[in-house]
Design a protein around this motif. Sequence first.
Motif, PDB file in Angstrom:
ATOM      1  N   GLU A 164     -10.044  17.342  10.596  1.00  0.00           N
ATOM      2  CA  GLU A 164      -9.318  16.188  10.061  1.00  0.00           C
ATOM      3  C   GLU A 164      -9.267  15.057  11.095  1.00  0.00           C
ATOM      4  OE1 GLU A 164      -8.649  15.628   7.002  1.00  0.00           O
ATOM      5  OE2 GLU A 164      -6.801  16.624   6.371  1.00  0.00           O
ATOM      6  N   ARG A 165      -9.024  15.406  12.367  1.00  0.00           N
ATOM      7  CA  ARG A 165      -8.986  14.377  13.411  1.00  0.00           C
ATOM      8  C   ARG A 165     -10.349  13.704  13.557  1.00  0.00           C
ATOM      9  NH1 ARG A 165      -5.822  18.271  16.214  1.00  0.00           N
ATOM     10  NH2 ARG A 165      -7.646  18.883  17.450  1.00  0.00           N
ATOM     11  N   ARG A 168     -11.055  11.279  10.635  1.00  0.00           N
ATOM     12  CA  ARG A 168     -10.294  10.032  10.758  1.00  0.00           C
ATOM     13  C   ARG A 168     -10.870   9.151  11.871  1.00  0.00           C
ATOM     14  NH1 ARG A 168      -5.171   8.357   9.071  1.00  0.00           N
ATOM     15  NH2 ARG A 168      -4.719  10.413   8.206  1.00  0.00           N
ATOM     16  N   PRO A 174      -8.478   9.454   6.310  1.00  0.00           N
ATOM     17  CA  PRO A 174      -8.325  10.902   6.135  1.00  0.00           C
ATOM     18  C   PRO A 174      -9.377  11.424   5.161  1.00  0.00           C
ATOM     19  CG  PRO A 174      -6.582   9.719   4.988  1.00  0.00           C
ATOM     20  CD  PRO A 174      -7.327   8.698   5.790  1.00  0.00           C
ATOM     21  N   TYR A 178     -11.632   9.544   2.221  1.00  0.00           N
ATOM     22  CA  TYR A 178     -13.064   9.351   2.403  1.00  0.00           C
ATOM     23  C   TYR A 178     -13.832   9.854   1.178  1.00  0.00           C
ATOM     24  CZ  TYR A 178     -17.829   9.844   4.042  1.00  0.00           C
ATOM     25  OH  TYR A 178     -19.190   9.758   4.147  1.00  0.00           O
TER      26      TYR A 178
END
Length: 233
Positions: A164-165, A168, A174, A178
């Motif tokens: 997830e990081r 982003r 997120p 997307y």
Amino acid sequence: MSLSAYLSMAELLDMAPSTLYCVKDLDGRYLAVNNAFVERTGRSSRRDVVGKLAADLFPGELAIRYHQQDDDIRELRQTLRDEVELITEANGQVAWYLTTKQPIFEGDDLVAIAVVSNALGSPAALGAEHPLRPVVAYIREHLAQPMTVEELAEQAGLPLRQFERLMRRTFGLPTKQYITQVRVVAATELLRAGSLPLADVAVRCGWYDQSAFSKQFTKVVGVTPGEFRRGKG
């Protein structure tokens, strides 16, 4: 900062090819633009853009959204920050940008609007060994199917939080947002390409029915799918 200072920033931002910059008067006419903005309109010089309206330069369905945003700023007299929106590329395709619109005041009078739009991370920019390459390919190949963030993290071979990081950081969004952007862009391409029924466009791009598709598309693009098709440039 004065209006003249905002106008002079256009040439400074010529050094940022992924950043679009413009200043508009209160009627929506462009007062200043940087080279990247000129390129996205398909024109050859600033002279071909300055004095024009968004409706003169962009497909009608997108220009409507830009004018609506300007109306909100004139009414609220507040900055519009980090708006995810579609902007036409020089090749006629649409891409996602993160836009901030700043009202310009002289004393208490609103005199113009400055706009900065930065391209969101592009899949084409990912290196051959980038862990998100298989994820991008998977999303595009399975748009019609439900997909979870956990499933995509497995495709990348990453723990969920790390995945997830990375999403982003790479795309500015997120994961779920997307996926929505990819689906909306795919829908715009189908709408421009021909007369495929809206219900079929919805299913091919991953919405379970036409109503859900229309609601999400309108929220993101600012016009309904039917309006987008009728206004295609």
